[in-house]
Write an enzyme that holds these catalytic residues in place. Structure first.
Site, mmCIF file in Angstrom:
data_model
loop_
_atom_site.group_PDB
_atom_site.id
_atom_site.type_symbol
_atom_site.label_atom_id
_atom_site.label_comp_id
_atom_site.label_asym_id
_atom_site.label_seq_id
_atom_site.Cartn_x
_atom_site.Cartn_y
_atom_site.Cartn_z
ATOM 1 N N LYS A 270 0.837 -1.191 0.000
ATOM 2 C CA LYS A 270 0.000 0.000 0.000
ATOM 3 C C LYS A 270 0.880 1.252 0.000
ATOM 4 O O LYS A 270 2.020 1.222 0.474
ATOM 5 C CB LYS A 270 -0.864 0.040 1.271
ATOM 6 C CG LYS A 270 -1.863 -1.090 1.425
ATOM 7 C CD LYS A 270 -2.575 -0.978 2.776
ATOM 8 C CE LYS A 270 -3.508 -2.143 3.017
ATOM 9 N NZ LYS A 270 -4.712 -2.068 2.183
ATOM 10 N N ASP A 340 -2.594 -7.888 -1.329
ATOM 11 C CA ASP A 340 -3.364 -6.969 -0.484
ATOM 12 C C ASP A 340 -4.829 -7.391 -0.392
ATOM 13 O O ASP A 340 -5.615 -6.751 0.293
ATOM 14 C CB ASP A 340 -3.259 -5.544 -1.031
ATOM 15 C CG ASP A 340 -3.721 -4.504 -0.023
ATOM 16 O OD1 ASP A 340 -3.681 -4.802 1.190
ATOM 17 O OD2 ASP A 340 -4.120 -3.398 -0.445
ATOM 18 N N ARG A 344 -9.656 -11.954 2.859
ATOM 19 C CA ARG A 344 -10.538 -13.035 2.408
ATOM 20 C C ARG A 344 -9.842 -14.391 2.477
ATOM 21 O O ARG A 344 -10.498 -15.413 2.631
ATOM 22 C CB ARG A 344 -11.033 -12.729 0.989
ATOM 23 C CG ARG A 344 -9.968 -12.711 -0.069
ATOM 24 C CD ARG A 344 -10.384 -11.935 -1.307
ATOM 25 N NE ARG A 344 -10.391 -10.502 -1.045
ATOM 26 C CZ ARG A 344 -10.716 -9.574 -1.967
ATOM 27 N NH1 ARG A 344 -11.085 -9.960 -3.176
ATOM 28 N NH2 ARG A 344 -10.689 -8.295 -1.657
#
Length: 491
Positions: A270, A340, A344
């Site tokens: 990020k 990223d 999940r």
């Protein structure tokens, strides 16, 4: 700050919060403020709009007496959420005036019962008073110490006290969740999150088991471990159990919370601005811990088990990479297109675990999962993906009680095609379009047709500024909705 159901003489308190509806213009208003209200409304300086405040100051023999006129809007438009927001503003005004003892005059409403009125007032004021100042040396304590709710009808006193007792536990649970989210990642990492869950379990009355890396490997939680292996901090699987209905042990609500105590993005790193608040990427874990606290403390006649797969998503020579193909506890393979999209990957193993090992009947997962949900719904509404309309209706009903807004997103088969891989069973991102939906449906591939709700709280778990009873930082989103959903199941 303590709440009491008690009538007081004006000499016993410094300030009175006096609620007024838009249409109030003299009727049902006590003589001490009637003339002032009429003059104010005549001059348009106070209309009674919801959340509007006007302060009247009068001098008595030995002190100043403050009356805070609090607008509640039109009677037919009043909602519990409007009450929460209005009274949070009144509390902030009382703090600004440095008042210590406050009386709150109860208002009448044919639309909202006394218990819901009391709960909303309490939530607005207590949650609105919250501030995470643990690491500030020069703390400024709230001036407000005692709040007395007055003018409760005799037949409603017991109902009001019941409401206070319940909402005290629920707001305390929300604050527990807020505190967890607001802790920095150098303090709250997987081991510490597990310790906090154990401590909260001891205090509120639910069972907690903590499993380390060896047990996680033994369980075959390969997807979870792939995300965790880039960090020097060991992962923890946190399992929380509350069995309140021993006669129906086969009926268990399962809660799964995303527990990324820090997310750098991994090799799909990020930007710095995107990493600063990634301590909050365990907002789902905080929500299920808070929900377990309230459910167990209230001794609800229901069974709930919660699971958190907690780790950090970091970069190292051991970290998983874009292009890798990994396995999962369910035996299904995943092509990693973006490291990223890690939440999940931890959630699918946690979901499979809670179904296979804890034998839950229904599953709800909560996660700060996608930026796409912010684009779609902003920071006011939680996006929901589900495979069961009836289960979603339960969530809607709970949402109406909590005031936490939810919105169902479509789950058409066309979206499912976007997460199919050419070289594995699935890929962990479905592309730029419908990002929140495809992320949810990816998790849905592992729920084994159990009734399932996926709540993406990326927009609602964090507030960039003080906003009504939501203070800047972690909001505790999901705690109250999960509590009411569990409560409705046993009523």
């Amino acid at each position: 700050m303590e709440f009491f159901i008690k009538d007081l003489n004006s000499a016993d308190y410094e300030g009175l919060i006096y609620p007024l509806f838009y249409e109030d213009n003299g009727e049902d208003i006590c003589d001490c403020v009637k003339s002032k209200v009429q003059k104010l409304k005549g001059s348009d300086k106070f209309k009674g709009e919801c959340g509007e405040i006007f302060c009247i100051v009068e001098e008595t023999e030995d002190k100043l007496q403050y009356t805070l006129l609090l607008g509640l809007g039109k009677k037919e438009e009043l909602t519990s959420e409007g009450i929460r927001i209005a009274y949070s503003k009144a509390l902030k005004k009382a703090k600004e005036l440095k008042l210590s003892m406050i009386a709150v005059k109860m208002f009448n409403s044919e639309k909202i019962c006394v218990k819901r009125r009391i709960k909303a007032i309490y939530e607005g004021m207590v949650l609105g008073d919250y501030k995470f100042d643990k690491y500030i040396s020069d703390k400024k304590e709230s001036s407000v110490k005692s709040i007395f709710i007055k003018a409760i009808k005799d037949e409603d006193v017991n109902k009001a006290q019941e409401a206070l007792d319940e909402i005290d536990i629920l707001t305390s649970s929300v604050i527990e969740a807020r505190n967890l989210v607001n802790e920095p990642a150098n303090i709250l990492y997987p081991k510490e999150l597990a310790k906090r869950a154990e401590k909260i379990g001891e205090e509120y009355g639910f069972e907690v088991d903590i499993y380390g890396k060896d047990k996680i490997e033994e369980l075959g939680m390969h997807s979870f471990l792939e995300v965790a292996k880039g960090s020097s901090k060991s992962p923890k699987l946190i399992v929380m159990r509350y069995i309140g209905d021993v006669e129906n042990k086969g009926d268990i609500l399962g809660l799964v919370g995303k527990g990324l105590t820090y997310d750098s993005g991994g090799y799909s790193i990020k930007p710095t601005d995107g990493m600063v608040m990634m301590k909050s990427d365990m907002g789902g874990a905080a929500a299920v811990i808070g929900a377990m606290a309230s459910i167990s403390k209230m001794k609800l006649k229901t069974n709930v088990i919660a699971v958190v797969a907690s780790c950090e998503n970091m970069i190292s020579e051991k970290a998983y990479k874009p292009g890798d193909i990994i396995s999962s506890m369910a035996g299904k393979t995943i092509e990693v297109l973006n490291t990223d999209a890690e939440g999940r990957l931890t959630l699918i193993d946690a979901v499979h675990y809670i179904i296979e090992k804890e034998h839950v009947s229904k599953v709800i997962d909560l996660a700060t999962l996608t930026g796409a949900v912010l684009v779609a719904l902003g920071d006011t509404t939680t996006g929901v993906v589900t495979n069961n309309k009836d289960f979603y209706k339960e969530l809607q009903n709970a949402s109406e009680l909590s005031g936490e807004k939810v919105w169902e997103l479509p789950s058409f088969d066309e979206y499912k095609k976007l997460i199919k891989s050419d070289i594995a069973d699935y890929k962990n991102i479905g592309g730029r379009n419908a990002g929140t939906i495809t992320a949810g449906l990816f998790i849905g591939e592992f729920v084994q047709n159990k009734p399932w709700l996926h709540l993406d709280i990326a927009g609602t778990a964090w507030s960039e500024k003080d906003n009504g009873y939501l203070s800047k930082g972690g909001t505790g989103a999901g705690v109250r909705t999960l509590y009411y959903l569990a409560k409705e199941r046993c009523e």
